[in-house]
Design a protein around this motif. Structure first.
Motif, short mmCIF file in Angstrom:
data_model
loop_
_atom_site.label_atom_id
_atom_site.label_comp_id
_atom_site.label_asym_id
_atom_site.label_seq_id
_atom_site.Cartn_x
_atom_site.Cartn_y
_atom_site.Cartn_z
N VAL A 279 124.93 -24.69 37.06
CA VAL A 279 123.83 -24.91 36.12
C VAL A 279 124.18 -26.06 35.17
O VAL A 279 123.42 -26.41 34.29
N SER B 141 119.74 -25.89 34.37
CA SER B 141 119.52 -24.46 34.49
C SER B 141 118.45 -24.16 35.52
O SER B 141 117.37 -24.77 35.52
N ALA C 57 118.96 -17.26 35.39
CA ALA C 57 118.90 -18.51 34.62
C ALA C 57 117.46 -19.00 34.53
O ALA C 57 116.71 -18.93 35.50
#
Length: 185
Positions: free
Chosen positions: A47, A65, A74
């Motif tokens: 991420v 993300s 996420a």
């Protein structure tokens, strides 16, 4: 052409070096580095990723993300290159949550981070940006920002009792999160 770059691992001295400022964002090598980082974070189920993680000691990272096998909850966002970033303000509230790292495979740790950060950075076009980041995205920013100063998440874990293997994390944390999500539907 963008490439999947090899990610250096904990123990490589480059991970502990303070990264240098990027002087010319429009330089072809910097633009290629940004593209390589975007490809690498995407293909590695990360991420976020910082340039020092691919052995480029420069103040540049990607925040990307999105739900993936490593972070199923996420939030989804457009990946952003952040160049010469700075934290210019933060909340007083600190929250502990689980983190892992592409350079520290197989381990997760409970890491205290600011809930909210106000940041400045140059984007991939060289334009100055100012943003307020919260929750998980603020955590990603702080994690990647640490890489620019030669820190890894393990340096912020308060106790070795707050570490677990990736396998146990998937069993205990991800599975229990999925179970509670399914039971609330």
């Amino acid at each position: 052409m963008t490439e999947l770059s090899p990610i250096i691992q904990l123990g490589n001295p480059l991970l502990r070096r303070k990264a240098a400022r990027v002087e010319n964002i429009q330089d072809q090598q910097i633009q290629k580095l940004i593209n390589d980082l975007m490809t690498t974070v995407n293909k590695s189920n990360g991420v976020g990723i910082a340039a020092p993680q691919i052995a480029e000691s420069l103040r540049l990272f990607i925040v990307a993300s999105r739900p993936n096998p490593r972070y199923p909850d996420a939030p989804e966002m457009q990946a952003i290159a952040m160049i010469n970033p700075e934290i210019i303000g933060h909340s007083t509230e600190i929250v502990k949550d689980w983190e892992g790292c592409l350079s520290v495979p197989g381990i997760r740790g409970l890491v205290p981070r600011y809930q909210r950060v106000e940041v400045e950075y140059a984007d991939s076009s060289g334009r100055q940006q100012k943003q307020e980041l919260t929750n998980f995205v603020a955590r990603i920013f702080q994690h990647e920002y640490d890489h620019l100063d030669g820190l890894v998440f393990l340096d912020r874990v308060e106790s070795t009792e707050e570490l677990m293997t990736e396998e146990e994390y998937q069993k205990q944390i991800v599975k229990s999160s999925e179970a509670s999500t399914n039971s609330s539907r």
